[in-house]
Design an enzyme around this catalytic site. Structure first.
Site: not given
Lengths: 354, 354
Positions: A98, A166, A190
């Site tokens: 990521w 993030d 999530k």
């Protein structure tokens, strides 16, 4: 009942599923899917969702909370464009997948990207500690939790430049100090809600300061902060379901309560991995994620046998990411400790049979 | 039952609400909200949604169908960035609000924007016929239906350059010839599904040809065409509900069937407006939208009385947009003709009382 250890989109509380399901057929006499986003009933949903984020994270004055679309993949770009200042240099901590994608988009946005630290040398199985932030950087970016490699920052990195994070995979899972950050962004799927909306928490002072020559309307966070996330049609149902989930969080001890439950779940599983000779963790103790527990079997010849065992015990989503192999138990807020106990009991049983 | 004339997000078939509601609690044993987008059950949903779009619109070989996020507001930018060629000039037909926003984003993307035609002189109450397309333009852009002003293109504009169309508010409402276009985009929340996903239909030959210096990964349609709309986590529930709605469309005569029903509904309402002395249409016959019927009262002193009447008869969303005033009856695919009949009967009754 299935035990959903999936890495996301992931388990949410059953109460959220029940109430969201009802509203798809009846939300004040219409389906939530056919309500205009300008109707007062939905405006109230959006306002409550924003207020609940502020309450859950104790967001201080001077920050805006925004619900957008596009996931973190668009967030990589939006964060870079909005945080661009005169230097057009940005520092990134590379903890894998990521972070790398975030760096790619910052480059495409026109930044000189500096890797301030990296754990690439050991396939990202740790969190780098020696972070050398170029003091002329416009910001320092990090990924608070890595879903693939099972690592998580315990503390925020030291930095004299603004922090951008993030938090897609661990927001609302533990207490944070929002004031440490200029910008936080997180895909919903999530701990916040279903896939389809992305959260931004931005310091108001940071808005409207971009030096990017390219800043289209939708990508400018100022647009959305000024319109209370209603610049254009928001993703009505994902925002609604997120609001329900945030209500559930607040009613169950808030983020502190979730953190305590998450720590108990993580302790239970890591303890089993560390004490069971058939398994080993891929990450050292200091950097282990409480959200995504990655582990391997020490005796690969018994893989098929173990896989059959958890599958027949209604466990879902335990297969490891191909970059690491083995297993990954994702234990987001809504996963009950009972599901972790089922897994731990199977591991014990499996080991004793060996 | 309410009669939902809202401009969008809007009514969808009751069967879609029922099935979507069920799947929020049970989709093959999990909630659709907790299924991984990489699970075969959701991959099948995405594949079916794409296949249904192709079937419904008879999409020829050589076109890709993509589900994204961000609405048409991001589509204004994505279309411009992807269609940029050497000229960096683009022609736009200005039929109000949405076209103007599209032009703004094209300018921000770096285009010289040419207004090829405009109906601004009469508050956008008609579709301009004399379109002068600069032959060196990279493309010609138009908005097929204007929700605010109640206008709709009956025929596509003449053009020797590639056609790009924002079909957000009338896609799937009538037959089109996809081969006429290089790029079609549409927010879902009228005739395709709930808010939260955006459809792109793009000629494969047009992909990868952008000359834009700025083309981040998420904004490049090639990214998503190559990954079958699974480059990053898609908006799972909006795509799922869109798939259900497209199934329903195919099972009820497809786009041709929808078009016939839409024409019958429009004829019924416009006929009443034209014959009832208390009402008048804002758009001339040739350019009237079958999706959004805009009309005024000729006797403004009776406005409150009429508003009370339709409200107490379970009509929702009839208030006109502030740019036009009066009333707007949006009659998307899922609005039954019975609802239109209820409105027409009220108008007749109201007029006879006068």
């Amino acid at each position: 009942m299935k035990h959903n250890f999936g890495a996301g989109p992931c388990i949410l509380p059953q109460e959220v599923f029940q109430e969201a399901s009802k509203s798809v057929v009846d939300f004040n006499g219409l389906s939530i899917l056919e309500v205009s986003h300008r109707h007062k009933d939905f405006v109230a949903v959006m306002d409550e969702a924003i207020a609940l984020v502020k309450k859950a994270l104790n967001v201080p004055e001077g920050y805006s909370v925004i619900f957008l679309q596009g996931g973190a993949s668009l967030g990589f770009l939006i964060s870079a464009l909005n945080m661009m200042r005169d230097a057009k240099k940005a520092s990134y901590i590379n903890t894998g997948a990521w972070s790398k994608k975030a760096m790619t988009e910052a480059k495409k946005a026109g930044f000189e990207v500096i890797e301030a630290a990296s754990s690439a040398d050991k396939n990202f199985n740790y969190i780098p500690k020696n972070v050398a932030v170029d003091p002329s950087s416009d910001y320092l970016h990090f990924t608070s939790n890595n879903t693939i490699f099972g690592t998580q920052f315990r503390e925020i990195p030291n930095s004299d430049v603004p922090l951008v994070c993030d938090m897609s995979s661990d927001i609302f899972s533990r207490e944070i100090n929002v004031a440490d950050f200029d910008l936080i962004y997180a895909g919903a799927q999530k701990n916040m809600g279903p896939a389809g909306t992305t959260l931004y928490i931005v310091k108001d002072e940071a808005l409207g300061k971009s030096t990017s020559a390219f800043l289209p309307t939708y990508l400018d966070l100022k647009t959305h902060a000024e319109k209370d996330s209603m610049f254009n049609t928001p993703p009505v149902f994902p925002v609604y379901a997120s609001m329900l989930n945030l209500r559930h969080l607040i009613n169950n001890g808030g983020v502190r309560g979730a953190q305590e439950r998450n720590e108990a779940k993580a302790a239970l599983l890591y303890n089993e991995i560390d004490s069971n000779p058939l398994f080993e963790a891929t990450v050292g103790e200091a950097d282990r994620s409480n959200m995504n527990v990655t582990f391997l079997m020490t005796d690969e010849s018994r893989t098929d046998e173990f896989n059959a065992l958890w599958l027949e015990n209604d466990i879902v989503g335990l297969k490891g990411h191909r970059s690491v192999g083995g297993y990954r138990a994702s234990m987001y807020n809504a996963l009950p400790i009972e599901s972790v106990q089922v897994l731990v009991d199977l591991m014990k049983h499996f080991s004793s049979k060996g």
